[in-house]
Motif scaffolding. Structure first.
Motif, PDB file in Angstrom:
ATOM      1  N   ALA A  81       0.812  -1.217   0.000  1.00 52.02           N
ATOM      2  CA  ALA A  81       0.000   0.000   0.000  1.00 52.02           C
ATOM      3  C   ALA A  81       0.844   1.264   0.000  1.00 52.02           C
ATOM      4  O   ALA A  81       0.313   2.358  -0.223  1.00 52.02           O
ATOM      5  N   THR A  82       2.138   1.132   0.250  1.00 48.52           N
ATOM      6  CA  THR A  82       3.031   2.292   0.233  1.00 48.52           C
ATOM      7  C   THR A  82       3.452   2.573  -1.202  1.00 48.52           C
ATOM      8  O   THR A  82       4.113   1.732  -1.827  1.00 48.52           O
ATOM      9  N   PRO A  83       3.076   3.728  -1.782  1.00 57.51           N
ATOM     10  CA  PRO A  83       3.432   4.014  -3.169  1.00 57.51           C
ATOM     11  C   PRO A  83       4.939   3.951  -3.408  1.00 57.51           C
ATOM     12  O   PRO A  83       5.737   4.309  -2.528  1.00 57.51           O
ATOM     13  N   THR A  84       5.326   3.491  -4.586  1.00 64.81           N
ATOM     14  CA  THR A  84       6.743   3.395  -4.930  1.00 64.81           C
ATOM     15  C   THR A  84       7.431   4.745  -4.821  1.00 64.81           C
ATOM     16  O   THR A  84       8.599   4.839  -4.412  1.00 64.81           O
ATOM     17  N   GLU A  85       6.731   5.805  -5.169  1.00 62.10           N
ATOM     18  CA  GLU A  85       7.322   7.145  -5.062  1.00 62.10           C
ATOM     19  C   GLU A  85       7.647   7.488  -3.613  1.00 62.10           C
ATOM     20  O   GLU A  85       8.633   8.179  -3.340  1.00 62.10           O
ATOM     21  N   VAL A  86       6.837   7.023  -2.674  1.00 63.77           N
ATOM     22  CA  VAL A  86       7.105   7.260  -1.256  1.00 63.77           C
ATOM     23  C   VAL A  86       8.330   6.463  -0.815  1.00 63.77           C
ATOM     24  O   VAL A  86       9.181   6.961  -0.060  1.00 63.77           O
ATOM     25  N   VAL A  87       8.424   5.220  -1.278  1.00 62.48           N
ATOM     26  CA  VAL A  87       9.601   4.406  -0.991  1.00 62.48           C
ATOM     27  C   VAL A  87      10.863   5.151  -1.439  1.00 62.48           C
ATOM     28  O   VAL A  87      11.852   5.244  -0.703  1.00 62.48           O
ATOM     29  N   ALA A  88      10.807   5.719  -2.642  1.00 56.42           N
ATOM     30  CA  ALA A  88      11.960   6.450  -3.180  1.00 56.42           C
ATOM     31  C   ALA A  88      12.207   7.759  -2.433  1.00 56.42           C
ATOM     32  O   ALA A  88      13.355   8.147  -2.205  1.00 56.42           O
ATOM     33  N   ASP A  89      11.128   8.443  -2.031  1.00 56.22           N
ATOM     34  CA  ASP A  89      11.268   9.725  -1.336  1.00 56.22           C
ATOM     35  C   ASP A  89      12.037   9.579  -0.023  1.00 56.22           C
ATOM     36  O   ASP A  89      12.864  10.431   0.327  1.00 56.22           O
ATOM     37  N   PHE A  90      11.738   8.519   0.732  1.00 55.55           N
ATOM     38  CA  PHE A  90      12.303   8.367   2.073  1.00 55.55           C
ATOM     39  C   PHE A  90      13.639   7.618   2.089  1.00 55.55           C
ATOM     40  O   PHE A  90      14.362   7.673   3.090  1.00 55.55           O
ATOM     41  N   TYR A  91      13.961   6.917   1.003  1.00 51.92           N
ATOM     42  CA  TYR A  91      15.179   6.104   0.986  1.00 51.92           C
ATOM     43  C   TYR A  91      16.444   6.918   1.291  1.00 51.92           C
ATOM     44  O   TYR A  91      17.246   6.521   2.144  1.00 51.92           O
ATOM     45  N   PRO A  92      16.654   8.081   0.650  1.00 48.97           N
ATOM     46  CA  PRO A  92      17.869   8.849   0.970  1.00 48.97           C
ATOM     47  C   PRO A  92      17.914   9.291   2.428  1.00 48.97           C
ATOM     48  O   PRO A  92      18.998   9.315   3.044  1.00 48.97           O
ATOM     49  N   ALA A  93      16.766   9.634   2.998  1.00 45.11           N
ATOM     50  CA  ALA A  93      16.731  10.069   4.400  1.00 45.11           C
ATOM     51  C   ALA A  93      17.183   8.946   5.321  1.00 45.11           C
ATOM     52  O   ALA A  93      17.918   9.176   6.293  1.00 45.11           O
ATOM     53  N   LEU A  94      16.751   7.725   5.025  1.00 40.94           N
ATOM     54  CA  LEU A  94      17.152   6.583   5.846  1.00 40.94           C
ATOM     55  C   LEU A  94      18.643   6.318   5.721  1.00 40.94           C
ATOM     56  O   LEU A  94      19.328   6.043   6.713  1.00 40.94           O
ATOM     57  N   MET A  95      19.157   6.389   4.499  1.00 37.79           N
ATOM     58  CA  MET A  95      20.576   6.111   4.281  1.00 37.79           C
ATOM     59  C   MET A  95      21.475   7.182   4.906  1.00 37.79           C
ATOM     60  O   MET A  95      22.596   6.896   5.323  1.00 37.79           O
ATOM     61  N   ASN A  96      20.974   8.415   4.991  1.00 36.59           N
ATOM     62  CA  ASN A  96      21.780   9.514   5.537  1.00 36.59           C
ATOM     63  C   ASN A  96      21.549   9.749   7.032  1.00 36.59           C
ATOM     64  O   ASN A  96      22.181  10.619   7.629  1.00 36.59           O
ATOM     65  N   HIS A  97      20.646   8.979   7.613  1.00 38.15           N
ATOM     66  CA  HIS A  97      20.304   9.153   9.033  1.00 38.15           C
ATOM     67  C   HIS A  97      21.528   8.955   9.923  1.00 38.15           C
ATOM     68  O   HIS A  97      22.248   7.964   9.811  1.00 38.15           O
ATOM     69  N   ASP A  98      21.772   9.894  10.825  1.00 41.46           N
ATOM     70  CA  ASP A  98      22.898   9.797  11.767  1.00 41.46           C
ATOM     71  C   ASP A  98      22.544  10.596  13.020  1.00 41.46           C
ATOM     72  O   ASP A  98      22.675  11.817  13.052  1.00 41.46           O
ATOM     73  N   LYS A  99      22.075   9.902  14.047  1.00 43.71           N
ATOM     74  CA  LYS A  99      21.651  10.571  15.283  1.00 43.71           C
ATOM     75  C   LYS A  99      22.323   9.979  16.519  1.00 43.71           C
ATOM     76  O   LYS A  99      21.821  10.137  17.639  1.00 43.71           O
ATOM     77  N   LEU A 100      23.457   9.323  16.339  1.00 47.02           N
ATOM     78  CA  LEU A 100      24.136   8.739  17.488  1.00 47.02           C
ATOM     79  C   LEU A 100      24.471   9.808  18.530  1.00 47.02           C
ATOM     80  O   LEU A 100      24.358   9.572  19.735  1.00 47.02           O
ATOM     81  N   SER A 101      24.846  10.992  18.062  1.00 45.23           N
ATOM     82  CA  SER A 101      25.231  12.062  18.987  1.00 45.23           C
ATOM     83  C   SER A 101      24.046  12.634  19.751  1.00 45.23           C
ATOM     84  O   SER A 101      24.233  13.345  20.741  1.00 45.23           O
ATOM     85  N   ALA A 102      22.832  12.332  19.307  1.00 42.11           N
ATOM     86  CA  ALA A 102      21.638  12.857  19.983  1.00 42.11           C
ATOM     87  C   ALA A 102      21.121  11.923  21.071  1.00 42.11           C
ATOM     88  O   ALA A 102      20.247  12.307  21.854  1.00 42.11           O
ATOM     89  N   LEU A 103      21.664  10.718  21.148  1.00 43.23           N
ATOM     90  CA  LEU A 103      21.122   9.737  22.078  1.00 43.23           C
ATOM     91  C   LEU A 103      21.298  10.144  23.533  1.00 43.23           C
ATOM     92  O   LEU A 103      20.531   9.710  24.402  1.00 43.23           O
ATOM     93  N   HIS A 104      22.294  10.986  23.825  1.00 43.27           N
ATOM     94  CA  HIS A 104      22.518  11.392  25.219  1.00 43.27           C
ATOM     95  C   HIS A 104      21.288  12.099  25.808  1.00 43.27           C
ATOM     96  O   HIS A 104      21.114  12.128  27.037  1.00 43.27           O
ATOM     97  N   VAL A 105      20.438  12.642  24.946  1.00 43.48           N
ATOM     98  CA  VAL A 105      19.227  13.319  25.420  1.00 43.48           C
ATOM     99  C   VAL A 105      18.319  12.324  26.147  1.00 43.48           C
ATOM    100  O   VAL A 105      17.535  12.707  27.023  1.00 43.48           O
ATOM    101  N   LEU A 106      18.423  11.035  25.805  1.00 39.02           N
ATOM    102  CA  LEU A 106      17.587  10.015  26.420  1.00 39.02           C
ATOM    103  C   LEU A 106      18.103   9.576  27.789  1.00 39.02           C
ATOM    104  O   LEU A 106      17.417   8.825  28.496  1.00 39.02           O
ATOM    105  N   ASP A 107      19.285  10.013  28.178  1.00 37.13           N
ATOM    106  CA  ASP A 107      19.880   9.595  29.450  1.00 37.13           C
ATOM    107  C   ASP A 107      18.960   9.778  30.654  1.00 37.13           C
ATOM    108  O   ASP A 107      18.916   8.908  31.529  1.00 37.13           O
ATOM    109  N   PRO A 108      18.213  10.892  30.764  1.00 42.10           N
ATOM    110  CA  PRO A 108      17.411  11.095  31.975  1.00 42.10           C
ATOM    111  C   PRO A 108      16.195  10.175  32.100  1.00 42.10           C
ATOM    112  O   PRO A 108      15.573  10.140  33.158  1.00 42.10           O
ATOM    113  N   VAL A 109      15.838   9.450  31.033  1.00 42.32           N
ATOM    114  CA  VAL A 109      14.593   8.675  31.071  1.00 42.32           C
ATOM    115  C   VAL A 109      14.887   7.187  30.914  1.00 42.32           C
ATOM    116  O   VAL A 109      15.845   6.803  30.228  1.00 42.32           O
TER     117      VAL A 109
END
Length: 362
Positions: free
Chosen positions: A273-301
């Motif tokens: 049900a996910t259109p192929t264009e949506v698959v293509a739209d989000f693919y670069p975002a997933l490949m470029n995702h880098d949030k390791l440095s943001a994980l420290h925000v989760l320390d208090p919880v």
């Protein structure tokens, strides 16, 4: 017709015949494999996938995209004369964020089991499920984090626990990066399930190293090309339903021999049900995702990190890297389990979430 010409036609005919026989044999093997799987006992055949009720809402984001949101819980299913409402007096809300090419329905079991005692918010990420397609809008992971912030602002009046699977986990990381002030007061607990803080472009997908390297080299161009021809591709996707069934079973549920055919069909229907264009739209975002440095925000919880040991899409090493960045987090590796862990091992996931809620102590 000369002898040479007859020979050429004979060779061509033999090649065509061999190719046709090969195609027919492959098709028969595929049908045989799918048929054997579908004949196995199916414990989930009567499970009402996609039929859970709750109150439906629409959220218009700050950039104009309509998101589909559902609120569920004990009060949601009671009539007004018996105290039914949006559950705004609930002490804690559980917010479930789904993954790439899925929808809020992927949380079927967790929603079904948690809503008996907790207020539950599920939502379709932009361009997925029943949410509006972000045709000219932002499809970055950061934008998904902002969407989640707006969901919390409108539908979560008090403290909450955030749960994210795959891309949904990345959405939570983007929220932490862009809205760190929410963690500790509003966000009291986090579960990151079968997800990654980055380096998805290095995945082997269970393939030999050289093959995996070649796949990653051609994937961006191939996905982009398919996206430009998305409407044509979508018209033909239904034709490969048996192949899609086998691919979904292999990639999403790994080598599990006991997975329900009904469950595989359910997962495949969300992906299809996910259109192929949506698959293509989000693919670069997933490949470029880098949030390791943001994980420290989760320390208090209180935080739980959960992954299947046979997950080829977001392998255990990615979860271990997050656990190293969050040494106080609870790390759970589930044996003989692949990427769609919340569907394949629903009891283990729900139990982990219940334990997390207890640790939050609201």
């Amino acid at each position: 017709m000369t002898t040479t010409t007859r020979r050429r036609f004979g060779i061509a005919g033999a090649l065509v015949g061999a190719a046709s026989a090969g195609i027919a044999a492959a098709a028969m093997a595929k049908r045989y494999a799918v048929g054997r799987i579908r004949l196995r006992p199916d414990l989930e055949a009567s499970e009402p996938f996609g039929e859970l009720g709750g109150s439906s809402h629409t959220l218009i984001t700050s950039d104009g995209v309509a998101l589909h949101v559902e609120v569920d819980g004990p009060k949601e299913r009671r009539p007004p004369e018996e105290g039914g409402d949006d559950g705004h007096d609930a002490p804690l809300t559980v917010v479930l964020c789904h993954g790439y090419c899925l929808s809020l329905e992927s949380w079927h079991y967790q929603r079904r089991d948690l809503r008996e005692h907790h207020r539950v918010v599920v939502w379709d990420q932009r361009s997925h499920g029943r949410s509006q397609r972000a045709v000219s809008g932002d499809t970055s992971i950061d934008r998904l984090g902002d969407d989640l912030a707006e969901v919390l602002d409108q539908f979560v009046p008090g403290p909450c626990v955030l749960v994210g699977h795959s891309m949904g986990g990345m959405t939570i990381m983007a929220l932490a990066d862009r809205h760190p002030e929410l963690f500790g007061d509003r966000v009291r607990g986090v579960a990151l399930i079968a997800t990654s803080a980055g380096k998805l472009a290095e995945l082997t997908l269970g393939l030999p190293a050289l093959v995996s390297k070649a796949v990653h080299k051609v994937a961006p161009t191939t996905v982009s090309m398919l996206g430009r021809r998305g409407s044509l591709v979508d018209r033909t996707r239904h034709a490969g339903s048996d192949i899609a069934f086998l691919l979904t079973r292999y990639m999403a549920f790994g080598d599990s021999k006991n997975v329900s055919p009904t469950l595989v069909d359910f997962a495949e229907s969300m992906i299809r049900a996910t259109p192929t264009e949506v698959v293509a739209d989000f693919y670069p975002a997933l490949m470029n995702h880098d949030k390791l440095s943001a994980l420290h925000v989760l320390d208090p919880v209180p935080t739980a990190i959960m992954v299947g040991d046979q997950d080829w899409l977001t392998p255990p090493d990615h979860s271990r890297a997050m656990a190293e960045a969050l040494p106080k987090a609870q790390f759970i590796e589930v044996p003989d389990t692949s990427h769609l862990i919340q569907l394949e091992r629903p009891g283990a996931v729900t139990d982990a979430l219940r334990d997390l809620i207890k640790r939050v102590g609201v």
